[in-house]
Design a protein around this motif. Sequence first.
Motif, PDB file in Angstrom:
ATOM      1  N   LYS A 200      66.240   0.975  -9.923  1.00  0.00           N
ATOM      2  CA  LYS A 200      67.146   0.114  -9.146  1.00  0.00           C
ATOM      3  C   LYS A 200      66.397  -0.731  -8.106  1.00  0.00           C
ATOM      4  CE  LYS A 200      70.576   1.823 -11.383  1.00  0.00           C
ATOM      5  NZ  LYS A 200      71.349   1.069 -12.348  1.00  0.00           N
ATOM      6  N   ARG A 201      65.124  -0.430  -7.870  1.00  0.00           N
ATOM      7  CA  ARG A 201      64.291  -1.186  -6.909  1.00  0.00           C
ATOM      8  C   ARG A 201      65.024  -1.342  -5.562  1.00  0.00           C
ATOM      9  NH1 ARG A 201      59.665  -3.908  -9.141  1.00  0.00           N
ATOM     10  NH2 ARG A 201      59.704  -5.231  -7.285  1.00  0.00           N
ATOM     11  N   VAL A 202      65.447  -0.200  -5.023  1.00  0.00           N
ATOM     12  CA  VAL A 202      66.233  -0.249  -3.784  1.00  0.00           C
ATOM     13  C   VAL A 202      65.414  -0.752  -2.595  1.00  0.00           C
ATOM     14  CG1 VAL A 202      68.132   1.315  -4.316  1.00  0.00           C
ATOM     15  CG2 VAL A 202      65.933   2.266  -3.669  1.00  0.00           C
ATOM     16  N   GLN A 203      64.071  -0.634  -2.687  1.00  0.00           N
ATOM     17  CA  GLN A 203      63.234  -1.197  -1.622  1.00  0.00           C
ATOM     18  C   GLN A 203      63.438  -2.710  -1.556  1.00  0.00           C
ATOM     19  OE1 GLN A 203      62.256   1.038  -3.853  1.00  0.00           O
ATOM     20  NE2 GLN A 203      61.597   2.800  -2.633  1.00  0.00           N
TER      21      GLN A 203
ATOM     22  N   PHE B 109      75.126   0.804   1.864  1.00  0.00           N
ATOM     23  CA  PHE B 109      74.377   1.419   0.770  1.00  0.00           C
ATOM     24  C   PHE B 109      75.204   2.571   0.216  1.00  0.00           C
ATOM     25  CE2 PHE B 109      70.420   1.348  -1.264  1.00  0.00           C
ATOM     26  CZ  PHE B 109      69.628   0.415  -0.618  1.00  0.00           C
ATOM     27  N   ILE B 110      75.645   2.460  -1.026  1.00  0.00           N
ATOM     28  CA  ILE B 110      76.485   3.523  -1.591  1.00  0.00           C
ATOM     29  C   ILE B 110      75.728   4.206  -2.717  1.00  0.00           C
ATOM     30  CG2 ILE B 110      78.672   4.071  -2.761  1.00  0.00           C
ATOM     31  CD1 ILE B 110      78.567   0.970  -0.790  1.00  0.00           C
ATOM     32  N   GLY B 111      75.605   5.527  -2.610  1.00  0.00           N
ATOM     33  CA  GLY B 111      74.932   6.289  -3.663  1.00  0.00           C
ATOM     34  C   GLY B 111      73.929   7.262  -3.093  1.00  0.00           C
ATOM     35  N   GLU B 112      73.546   8.210  -3.916  1.00  0.00           N
ATOM     36  CA  GLU B 112      72.521   9.191  -3.556  1.00  0.00           C
ATOM     37  C   GLU B 112      71.468   9.168  -4.645  1.00  0.00           C
ATOM     38  OE1 GLU B 112      72.079  11.122  -0.992  1.00  0.00           O
ATOM     39  OE2 GLU B 112      74.002  10.758   0.010  1.00  0.00           O
ATOM     40  N   GLY B 113      70.237   9.503  -4.308  1.00  0.00           N
ATOM     41  CA  GLY B 113      69.227   9.552  -5.352  1.00  0.00           C
ATOM     42  C   GLY B 113      67.836   9.696  -4.775  1.00  0.00           C
ATOM     43  N   PRO B 114      66.851   9.738  -5.663  1.00  0.00           N
ATOM     44  CA  PRO B 114      65.491  10.086  -5.249  1.00  0.00           C
ATOM     45  C   PRO B 114      64.826   9.115  -4.270  1.00  0.00           C
ATOM     46  CG  PRO B 114      65.569   9.426  -7.586  1.00  0.00           C
ATOM     47  CD  PRO B 114      66.978   9.559  -7.114  1.00  0.00           C
ATOM     48  N   GLU B 115      65.284   7.869  -4.204  1.00  0.00           N
ATOM     49  CA  GLU B 115      64.611   6.890  -3.336  1.00  0.00           C
ATOM     50  C   GLU B 115      65.205   6.830  -1.921  1.00  0.00           C
ATOM     51  OE1 GLU B 115      61.840   4.779  -4.532  1.00  0.00           O
ATOM     52  OE2 GLU B 115      62.000   6.507  -5.863  1.00  0.00           O
ATOM     53  N   LYS B 116      66.174   7.694  -1.648  1.00  0.00           N
ATOM     54  CA  LYS B 116      66.910   7.549  -0.382  1.00  0.00           C
ATOM     55  C   LYS B 116      66.004   7.672   0.848  1.00  0.00           C
ATOM     56  CE  LYS B 116      71.066   8.583   1.994  1.00  0.00           C
ATOM     57  NZ  LYS B 116      72.227   9.423   2.040  1.00  0.00           N
ATOM     58  N   GLU B 117      65.147   8.707   0.836  1.00  0.00           N
ATOM     59  CA  GLU B 117      64.314   8.925   2.016  1.00  0.00           C
ATOM     60  C   GLU B 117      63.387   7.730   2.248  1.00  0.00           C
ATOM     61  OE1 GLU B 117      62.511  12.846   1.994  1.00  0.00           O
ATOM     62  OE2 GLU B 117      61.184  12.140   3.611  1.00  0.00           O
ATOM     63  N   SER B 118      62.856   7.226   1.143  1.00  0.00           N
ATOM     64  CA  SER B 118      61.926   6.096   1.236  1.00  0.00           C
ATOM     65  C   SER B 118      62.595   4.882   1.883  1.00  0.00           C
ATOM     66  CB  SER B 118      61.397   5.782  -0.172  1.00  0.00           C
ATOM     67  OG  SER B 118      61.226   4.420  -0.360  1.00  0.00           O
ATOM     68  N   ILE B 119      63.859   4.620   1.517  1.00  0.00           N
ATOM     69  CA  ILE B 119      64.499   3.421   2.095  1.00  0.00           C
ATOM     70  C   ILE B 119      64.974   3.667   3.527  1.00  0.00           C
ATOM     71  CG2 ILE B 119      65.063   2.120   0.010  1.00  0.00           C
ATOM     72  CD1 ILE B 119      67.794   3.372  -0.027  1.00  0.00           C
ATOM     73  N   GLU B 120      65.289   4.927   3.841  1.00  0.00           N
ATOM     74  CA  GLU B 120      65.636   5.214   5.249  1.00  0.00           C
ATOM     75  C   GLU B 120      64.416   4.937   6.130  1.00  0.00           C
ATOM     76  OE1 GLU B 120      69.191   8.554   4.930  1.00  0.00           O
ATOM     77  OE2 GLU B 120      67.103   9.223   4.808  1.00  0.00           O
ATOM     78  N   ASN B 121      63.228   5.351   5.638  1.00  0.00           N
ATOM     79  CA  ASN B 121      61.993   5.093   6.385  1.00  0.00           C
ATOM     80  C   ASN B 121      61.710   3.595   6.488  1.00  0.00           C
ATOM     81  OD1 ASN B 121      61.584   7.803   6.712  1.00  0.00           O
ATOM     82  ND2 ASN B 121      60.256   8.005   4.901  1.00  0.00           N
ATOM     83  N   GLN B 122      61.951   2.910   5.354  1.00  0.00           N
ATOM     84  CA  GLN B 122      61.714   1.456   5.321  1.00  0.00           C
ATOM     85  C   GLN B 122      62.589   0.753   6.377  1.00  0.00           C
ATOM     86  OE1 GLN B 122      62.771  -0.157   1.516  1.00  0.00           O
ATOM     87  NE2 GLN B 122      61.804  -2.136   1.881  1.00  0.00           N
ATOM     88  N   CYS B 123      63.848   1.170   6.476  1.00  0.00           N
ATOM     89  CA  CYS B 123      64.762   0.563   7.468  1.00  0.00           C
ATOM     90  C   CYS B 123      64.237   0.821   8.882  1.00  0.00           C
ATOM     91  CB  CYS B 123      66.164   1.146   7.345  1.00  0.00           C
ATOM     92  SG  CYS B 123      66.998   0.654   5.854  1.00  0.00           S
ATOM     93  N   ARG B 124      63.763   2.051   9.108  1.00  0.00           N
ATOM     94  CA  ARG B 124      63.234   2.405  10.434  1.00  0.00           C
ATOM     95  C   ARG B 124      62.020   1.541  10.746  1.00  0.00           C
ATOM     96  NH1 ARG B 124      62.377   7.960   9.685  1.00  0.00           N
ATOM     97  NH2 ARG B 124      64.545   8.018   9.066  1.00  0.00           N
ATOM     98  N   ASP B 125      61.094   1.419   9.765  1.00  0.00           N
ATOM     99  CA  ASP B 125      59.874   0.633   9.994  1.00  0.00           C
ATOM    100  C   ASP B 125      60.200  -0.830  10.293  1.00  0.00           C
ATOM    101  OD1 ASP B 125      58.523   2.926   9.483  1.00  0.00           O
ATOM    102  OD2 ASP B 125      57.877   2.373   7.449  1.00  0.00           O
ATOM    103  N   LEU B 126      61.239  -1.345   9.645  1.00  0.00           N
ATOM    104  CA  LEU B 126      61.594  -2.757   9.839  1.00  0.00           C
ATOM    105  C   LEU B 126      62.490  -2.966  11.060  1.00  0.00           C
ATOM    106  CD1 LEU B 126      62.361  -3.735   6.116  1.00  0.00           C
ATOM    107  CD2 LEU B 126      60.458  -4.591   7.487  1.00  0.00           C
ATOM    108  N   GLY B 127      62.904  -1.842  11.690  1.00  0.00           N
ATOM    109  CA  GLY B 127      63.756  -1.932  12.887  1.00  0.00           C
ATOM    110  C   GLY B 127      65.174  -2.389  12.585  1.00  0.00           C
ATOM    111  N   ILE B 128      65.689  -2.052  11.384  1.00  0.00           N
ATOM    112  CA  ILE B 128      67.048  -2.507  11.045  1.00  0.00           C
ATOM    113  C   ILE B 128      67.997  -1.331  10.757  1.00  0.00           C
ATOM    114  CG2 ILE B 128      66.411  -4.816  10.191  1.00  0.00           C
ATOM    115  CD1 ILE B 128      66.502  -3.607   7.314  1.00  0.00           C
ATOM    116  N   SER B 129      67.601  -0.126  11.171  1.00  0.00           N
ATOM    117  CA  SER B 129      68.431   1.061  10.858  1.00  0.00           C
ATOM    118  C   SER B 129      69.861   0.909  11.355  1.00  0.00           C
ATOM    119  CB  SER B 129      67.828   2.322  11.479  1.00  0.00           C
ATOM    120  OG  SER B 129      66.561   2.539  10.931  1.00  0.00           O
ATOM    121  N   ASP B 130      70.024   0.232  12.514  1.00  0.00           N
ATOM    122  CA  ASP B 130      71.377   0.092  13.070  1.00  0.00           C
ATOM    123  C   ASP B 130      72.244  -0.877  12.256  1.00  0.00           C
ATOM    124  OD1 ASP B 130      69.629  -1.943  13.833  1.00  0.00           O
ATOM    125  OD2 ASP B 130      70.909  -2.514  15.523  1.00  0.00           O
ATOM    126  N   LYS B 131      71.626  -1.602  11.335  1.00  0.00           N
ATOM    127  CA  LYS B 131      72.391  -2.575  10.539  1.00  0.00           C
ATOM    128  C   LYS B 131      72.665  -2.081   9.119  1.00  0.00           C
ATOM    129  CE  LYS B 131      70.644  -6.510  13.066  1.00  0.00           C
ATOM    130  NZ  LYS B 131      69.924  -7.766  13.048  1.00  0.00           N
TER     131      LYS B 131
END
Length: 378
Positions: free
Chosen positions: A211-214, A233-255
């Motif tokens: 799904k290339r969620v990154q 973001f709707i769904g669960e799956g193996p890439e979830k942690e990676s994209i949560e980290n990506q959001c944090r790194d980009l400073g957009i977690s609140d969005k």
Amino acid sequence: MKIGIVCYPTFGGSGVVATELGLELSKRGHQIHFITYNQPVRLELLSNNVHYHEVNVPEYPLFHYQPYELALSSKLVDMVKLHGIEILHVHYAIPHAYAAYMAKKMLQEEGIHVPIVTTLHGTDITLVGSHPFYKPAVTFSINKSDAVTAVSQSLKDDTLRLFDINNDIHVVPNFIDLEKYNHGFTDCQRGMMAKDDEKIITHISNLRPVKRVQDVIKVFYGIQKALPAKLMFIGEGPEKESIENQCRDLGISDKVIFFGRSNEIDKILCFSDLFLLPSLTESFGLAALEAMASGVPVISSNTGGIPEVNVEGVSGYLSEVGDVEEMSKNAIHILKDEDRLAQFKNNARQEALKFDLHEIVPQYEVIYQQTLAKALLL
Ligand code: GMT
């Protein structure tokens, strides 16, 4: 007709299509028997015409892998005999068509003839099935089915390219119950999700690498730099942690709001302005069609069967896989202008009409009738 349906009962598109098909067939007077290891997620109501039979696989410590195909084929034999099932419609070549063929052979020994219709959904062909470990079994299962359907022309072409097929493949596209998505926009509770001036971008998937969620996050990152926006973001799956980290790194977690699995897709789509589907491959892209049926334009990759659903410049835009810059640019182009956004929303809904279940489900009925008639001649 008495029809046995075998599918994966999970949140994946194939299970959704199989369940919606069974429910619509039951409304059209057929007796439907779902034979799966769990009650399918979209199968909320059982009725006189809709039955569910659970496949149990007893755990035995000697077995490293529990033999699901064996349990399924035995269950199919029992259910065909008990309920007089006339035809089996299996979704996925492996392991379902494979198990159904074994059941058919066992039943033949007792003078019972049950034809098999196999629907190919994509993962069983492009991702898992073409692996050398499975290829002979997939080829065999497709060739031994009494009728085979694929959910897009692209999937049919892939199947013919990847396997040595000597059977006809009918293209029967996925479908949508437009009534379900024909909501009044008053009950959307949009205000709970975003401020009035914020656009709502949505992605729904099982968060697998395909799904290339990154890329979803990267496209959204570009959008929110240009205009106020929130990402659902709707769904669960193996890439979830990676994209949560990506959001944090980009400073957009609140969005970014993570919903997890949801049975309320129609409600979420109801307040969405744009849908993102940047997948590496999709045989069809049912999630995009669900979005379009809700009047949500789609920014997607141009891979597999997606171009058969999302129409360039009409219901959205399509880009090369990984071209997140172009995807962001196209998203901003749609979202920046209210009139243009309204036009794309309207177009998306119009394009979805092509996949109305009332047009598509009868195509399966014709295939069942032809398959049964052919089986009688044998
Ligand atoms: O990819 C998924 O989300 C699940 C997968 C499945 O096997 O259930 O979906 C496949 O079947 C859907 C229904 O026909 C299609 O809409 C999806 O495009 C297809 N997925 C892939 O081809 C990767």
